[in-house]
Motif scaffolding. Structure first.
Motif, PDB file in Angstrom:
ATOM      1  N   GLY A 235      73.083 -18.464 149.583  1.00 25.67           N
ATOM      2  CA  GLY A 235      72.679 -17.285 150.366  1.00 25.67           C
ATOM      3  C   GLY A 235      72.859 -16.006 149.609  1.00 25.67           C
ATOM      4  O   GLY A 235      71.894 -15.422 149.094  1.00 25.67           O
ATOM      5  N   THR A 236      74.115 -15.607 149.481  1.00 29.66           N
ATOM      6  CA  THR A 236      74.338 -14.298 148.854  1.00 29.66           C
ATOM      7  C   THR A 236      73.885 -14.290 147.396  1.00 29.66           C
ATOM      8  O   THR A 236      73.554 -13.246 146.857  1.00 29.66           O
ATOM      9  CB  THR A 236      75.828 -13.917 148.979  1.00 29.66           C
ATOM     10  OG1 THR A 236      76.623 -15.095 148.815  1.00 29.66           O
ATOM     11  CG2 THR A 236      76.111 -13.332 150.340  1.00 29.66           C
ATOM     12  N   ASP A 237      73.850 -15.496 146.752  1.00 31.59           N
ATOM     13  CA  ASP A 237      73.344 -15.544 145.373  1.00 31.59           C
ATOM     14  C   ASP A 237      71.865 -15.169 145.331  1.00 31.59           C
ATOM     15  O   ASP A 237      71.347 -14.765 144.288  1.00 31.59           O
ATOM     16  CB  ASP A 237      73.590 -16.917 144.700  1.00 31.59           C
ATOM     17  CG  ASP A 237      73.337 -18.118 145.600  1.00 31.59           C
ATOM     18  OD1 ASP A 237      72.985 -17.916 146.768  1.00 31.59           O
ATOM     19  OD2 ASP A 237      73.493 -19.252 145.120  1.00 31.59           O
TER      20      ASP A 237
ATOM     21  N   GLU B 250      72.638 -10.590 157.951  1.00 32.95           N
ATOM     22  CA  GLU B 250      71.971 -11.690 157.229  1.00 32.95           C
ATOM     23  C   GLU B 250      72.948 -12.848 157.181  1.00 32.95           C
ATOM     24  O   GLU B 250      74.156 -12.632 157.063  1.00 32.95           O
ATOM     25  CB  GLU B 250      71.671 -11.283 155.787  1.00 32.95           C
ATOM     26  CG  GLU B 250      70.423 -10.452 155.612  1.00 32.95           C
ATOM     27  CD  GLU B 250      70.156 -10.142 154.143  1.00 32.95           C
ATOM     28  OE1 GLU B 250      70.173 -11.086 153.339  1.00 32.95           O
ATOM     29  OE2 GLU B 250      69.944  -8.965 153.835  1.00 32.95           O
ATOM     30  N   GLU B 251      72.409 -14.059 157.228  1.00 32.19           N
ATOM     31  CA  GLU B 251      73.285 -15.237 157.159  1.00 32.19           C
ATOM     32  C   GLU B 251      72.403 -16.413 156.761  1.00 32.19           C
ATOM     33  O   GLU B 251      71.550 -16.837 157.547  1.00 32.19           O
ATOM     34  CB  GLU B 251      73.908 -15.459 158.547  1.00 32.19           C
ATOM     35  CG  GLU B 251      75.226 -16.163 158.583  1.00 32.19           C
ATOM     36  CD  GLU B 251      76.382 -15.417 157.928  1.00 32.19           C
ATOM     37  OE1 GLU B 251      76.788 -15.833 156.836  1.00 32.19           O
ATOM     38  OE2 GLU B 251      76.879 -14.440 158.509  1.00 32.19           O
ATOM     39  N   SER B 252      72.592 -16.938 155.572  1.00 29.84           N
ATOM     40  CA  SER B 252      71.720 -18.050 155.161  1.00 29.84           C
ATOM     41  C   SER B 252      71.980 -19.254 156.058  1.00 29.84           C
ATOM     42  O   SER B 252      71.086 -20.028 156.361  1.00 29.84           O
ATOM     43  CB  SER B 252      71.978 -18.422 153.709  1.00 29.84           C
ATOM     44  OG  SER B 252      73.232 -19.048 153.594  1.00 29.84           O
ATOM     45  N   PHE B 253      73.211 -19.402 156.504  1.00 31.20           N
ATOM     46  CA  PHE B 253      73.551 -20.494 157.422  1.00 31.20           C
ATOM     47  C   PHE B 253      74.509 -19.988 158.496  1.00 31.20           C
ATOM     48  O   PHE B 253      74.135 -19.838 159.652  1.00 31.20           O
ATOM     49  CB  PHE B 253      74.161 -21.677 156.638  1.00 31.20           C
ATOM     50  CG  PHE B 253      74.361 -22.885 157.494  1.00 31.20           C
ATOM     51  CD1 PHE B 253      73.336 -23.786 157.713  1.00 31.20           C
ATOM     52  CD2 PHE B 253      75.590 -23.131 158.105  1.00 31.20           C
ATOM     53  CE1 PHE B 253      73.519 -24.896 158.540  1.00 31.20           C
ATOM     54  CE2 PHE B 253      75.781 -24.237 158.926  1.00 31.20           C
ATOM     55  CZ  PHE B 253      74.746 -25.121 159.131  1.00 31.20           C
ATOM     56  N   GLY B 254      75.764 -19.730 158.100  1.00 29.82           N
ATOM     57  CA  GLY B 254      76.750 -19.247 159.074  1.00 29.82           C
ATOM     58  C   GLY B 254      77.769 -20.322 159.394  1.00 29.82           C
ATOM     59  O   GLY B 254      77.814 -20.844 160.516  1.00 29.82           O
ATOM     60  N   MET B 255      78.603 -20.651 158.393  1.00 29.83           N
ATOM     61  CA  MET B 255      79.585 -21.734 158.568  1.00 29.83           C
ATOM     62  C   MET B 255      80.554 -21.459 159.710  1.00 29.83           C
ATOM     63  O   MET B 255      80.938 -22.369 160.439  1.00 29.83           O
ATOM     64  CB  MET B 255      80.375 -21.950 157.268  1.00 29.83           C
ATOM     65  CG  MET B 255      79.704 -22.868 156.273  1.00 29.83           C
ATOM     66  SD  MET B 255      79.296 -24.475 156.950  1.00 29.83           S
ATOM     67  CE  MET B 255      80.902 -25.272 156.939  1.00 29.83           C
TER      68      MET B 255
ATOM     69  N   LYS C 178      80.476  -6.466 154.378  1.00 28.24           N
ATOM     70  CA  LYS C 178      79.554  -5.546 155.052  1.00 28.24           C
ATOM     71  C   LYS C 178      78.449  -6.284 155.827  1.00 28.24           C
ATOM     72  O   LYS C 178      78.080  -5.896 156.941  1.00 28.24           O
ATOM     73  CB  LYS C 178      78.922  -4.650 153.973  1.00 28.24           C
ATOM     74  CG  LYS C 178      78.573  -3.282 154.432  1.00 28.24           C
ATOM     75  CD  LYS C 178      78.140  -2.438 153.271  1.00 28.24           C
ATOM     76  CE  LYS C 178      77.253  -1.323 153.775  1.00 28.24           C
ATOM     77  NZ  LYS C 178      76.451  -0.738 152.732  1.00 28.24           N
ATOM     78  N   VAL C 179      77.968  -7.381 155.205  1.00 25.59           N
ATOM     79  CA  VAL C 179      76.862  -8.140 155.785  1.00 25.59           C
ATOM     80  C   VAL C 179      77.215  -8.728 157.166  1.00 25.59           C
ATOM     81  O   VAL C 179      76.339  -9.015 157.980  1.00 25.59           O
ATOM     82  CB  VAL C 179      76.413  -9.238 154.770  1.00 25.59           C
ATOM     83  CG1 VAL C 179      77.457 -10.335 154.654  1.00 25.59           C
ATOM     84  CG2 VAL C 179      75.059  -9.796 155.071  1.00 25.59           C
ATOM     85  N   LYS C 180      78.521  -8.823 157.474  1.00 24.72           N
ATOM     86  CA  LYS C 180      78.968  -9.377 158.771  1.00 24.72           C
ATOM     87  C   LYS C 180      78.878  -8.343 159.899  1.00 24.72           C
ATOM     88  O   LYS C 180      79.107  -8.667 161.054  1.00 24.72           O
ATOM     89  CB  LYS C 180      80.413  -9.907 158.669  1.00 24.72           C
ATOM     90  CG  LYS C 180      80.663 -10.861 157.515  1.00 24.72           C
ATOM     91  CD  LYS C 180      79.921 -12.164 157.654  1.00 24.72           C
ATOM     92  CE  LYS C 180      80.033 -13.006 156.401  1.00 24.72           C
ATOM     93  NZ  LYS C 180      79.196 -14.193 156.394  1.00 24.72           N
TER      94      LYS C 180
HETATM   95  O1  GMT Z   1      79.002 -15.156 153.858  1.00 25.74           O
HETATM   96  C1  GMT Z   1      79.696 -14.881 152.888  1.00 25.74           C
HETATM   97  O2  GMT Z   1      80.055 -13.769 152.675  1.00 25.74           O
HETATM   98  C2  GMT Z   1      80.168 -15.950 151.931  1.00 25.74           C
HETATM   99  C3  GMT Z   1      79.004 -16.710 151.378  1.00 25.74           C
HETATM  100  C4  GMT Z   1      79.434 -17.611 150.229  1.00 25.74           C
HETATM  101  O3  GMT Z   1      78.786 -17.503 149.219  1.00 25.74           O
HETATM  102  O4  GMT Z   1      80.355 -18.405 150.344  1.00 25.74           O
HETATM  103  O5  GMT Z   1      78.423 -17.481 152.404  1.00 25.74           O
HETATM  104  C5  GMT Z   1      77.120 -17.959 152.188  1.00 25.74           C
HETATM  105  O6  GMT Z   1      77.205 -19.370 152.038  1.00 25.74           O
HETATM  106  C6  GMT Z   1      77.673 -20.057 153.217  1.00 25.74           C
HETATM  107  C7  GMT Z   1      77.772 -21.542 152.897  1.00 25.74           C
HETATM  108  O7  GMT Z   1      76.547 -22.096 152.576  1.00 25.74           O
HETATM  109  C8  GMT Z   1      76.756 -19.766 154.407  1.00 25.74           C
HETATM  110  O8  GMT Z   1      77.255 -20.410 155.554  1.00 25.74           O
HETATM  111  C9  GMT Z   1      76.693 -18.253 154.650  1.00 25.74           C
HETATM  112  O9  GMT Z   1      75.752 -18.007 155.671  1.00 25.74           O
HETATM  113  C10 GMT Z   1      76.258 -17.539 153.380  1.00 25.74           C
HETATM  114  N1  GMT Z   1      76.370 -16.085 153.592  1.00 25.74           N
HETATM  115  C11 GMT Z   1      75.307 -15.286 153.702  1.00 25.74           C
HETATM  116  O10 GMT Z   1      74.162 -15.677 153.629  1.00 25.74           O
HETATM  117  C12 GMT Z   1      75.611 -13.857 153.963  1.00 25.74           C
END
Ligand code: GMT
Length: 383
Positions: free
Chosen positions: A130-132, A288-293, A217-219
């Protein structure tokens, strides 16, 4: 050719800190080891949730020096060399890197070094978290390196369809990307709801809203706090925040909104299961949240969730069934629903049961790890 039951030697490169990608990589490695595969973790520290005593788990530490000559310490080069060493010694079948930079980049360098030494190198699989992509991928100083690393990997997976779409859009890549959703294996509850509440100074009949995140911040933590200030007339509603990152930055907002008595902040909690179990619902306001663990973890313990309709959240949350989804920033709708749920515990129970059902049946380790193993075997056979 790899036969159906072949035991694989798998290298996993991940971030060890408290964070979604590290949690997923650790859970995956642990499940693979349980299935009998040999799993070699490579990182600068043992991942925080990793049981290094578990059978079939090996940890290889990347040590890096900060020479006076270099203004900034570099991690990519020692990581690449460590990957070369581990592969030379254990002859890996697959190298699975979590997060594109610098992990996939280091893996590619390790491959070139190994080939120059005439050592066979495994296929590289990169999992995007996600964040990558959504943050770093948009940064022009990193984008070409991220795109190159992804396109040069043998296989690429993304943790949601939403992230796959974002990756294609942001990087303009034609690389084949397979979606394999995240998973969570619930842990055993070791403290009763009443014990946890008592220790936190929360009353038995308080309505507890839990939030777990790294507080970046994204949270959109200010939104979360604004919602709390909108319901502060109801003194029974409490927000329990489990912070995996810097939370002190929000203390002034809590004070300004006058919600000190309603907000409980705990840092770096490892037994999250006991805290989620002690709560009534979860609340997540991410932009934003690619998934949201954190959301999946909350649902796994039978708690409904109020969340934003952002990124991959909609791929496992169903508004009206497992909780409710709102537009990013719509704090009024969040507050209205929060008040409603605090008055309707039967509805909370019903939504929570649905949430638990979806989390435990659709997003269990057993189900998702099988998909990774299939994917590994497909990629290895492509050789
Ligand atoms: O959300 C974060 O700040 C941490 C980030 C990470 O790189 O560990 O989370 C990302 O990967 C998670 C695991 O796949 C996802 O559940 C999160 O949604 C994703 N964060 C974002 O997309 C902001």
């Amino acid at each position: 050719m790899v036969t159906k039951n072949k035991i694989l030697k798998i290298g996993i490169v991940c971030y060890p800190s408290v964070g979604g990608s590290g949690i997923v990589a650790t859970g995956l490695g642990s499940e693979l080891a349980r299935l009998g595969h040999k799993v070699h973790f490579i990182s600068y520290d043992p991942p925080f949730a990793l049981d290094t005593d578990q059978k079939n788990i090996f940890f290889h530490k990347v040590v890096f020096n900060s020479y006076e000559l270099f203004k900034y310490p570099d991690y990519t080069l020692p990581l690449a060399v460590k990957i070369v060493d581990v592969n030379t010694k254990y002859k890996l079948d697959i190298l699975h890197v979590h997060y594109a930079v610098p992990h996939a980049t280091a893996a590619l360098l390790a491959k070139d070094i190994s080939i120059s030494q005439k050592t066979p190198f495994p296929n590289i699989i990169t999992t995007l978290h996600g964040t990558d992509i959504t943050l770093l991928g948009r940064d022009k100083t990193l984008m070409p390196a991220i795109k190159f690393s992804i396109e040069s990997s043998c296989g690429v997976t993304a943790v949601s369809q939403s992230l796959k779409n974002d990756t294609i859009k942001v990087l303009k890549t034609k690389k084949d990307i397979t979606v394999i959703h995240n998973f969570y294996n619930p842990k055993k509850i070791t403290k009763t709801k009443n014990t946890v509440r008592k220790n936190l100074g929360i009353k038995e009949d308080d309505f507890v809203v839990i939030h777990l995140s790294n507080m970046r911040k994204v949270k959109r933590i200010p939104d979360l706090l604004e919602i709390m200030s909108k319901v502060k007339g109801n003194k029974k509603i409490k927000l329990l925040m489990l912070a995996g990152g810097d939370s002190d930055q929000y203390l002034s907002i809590i004070k300004k909104l006058g919600i000190e008595k309603q907000v409980i902040l705990k840092k770096n909690i490892l037994d999250i299961e006991n805290y989620i179990n002690a709560a009534d619902i979860g609340m997540y306001t991410s932009g934003e949240e690619s998934f949201g663990m954190g959301i999946l973890e909350t649902m796994s313990y039978g708690k409904p969730v109020l969340a934003t309709r952002a990124g991959g959240i909609v791929e496992f949350m169903q508004s009206g069934k497992t909780g409710y989804l709102f537009k990013v920033g719509d704090t009024n709708s969040f507050a209205k629903m929060l008040l409603e749920l605090s008055e309707d515990l039967n509805l909370v129970k019903k939504l929570g049961a649905n949430a638990q059902n979806i989390a435990r049946n659709g997003f269990s380790g057993e189900k998702i790890v099988e998909k990774y193993v299939e994917y590994y075997k497909k990629i290895i056979n492509y050789k």
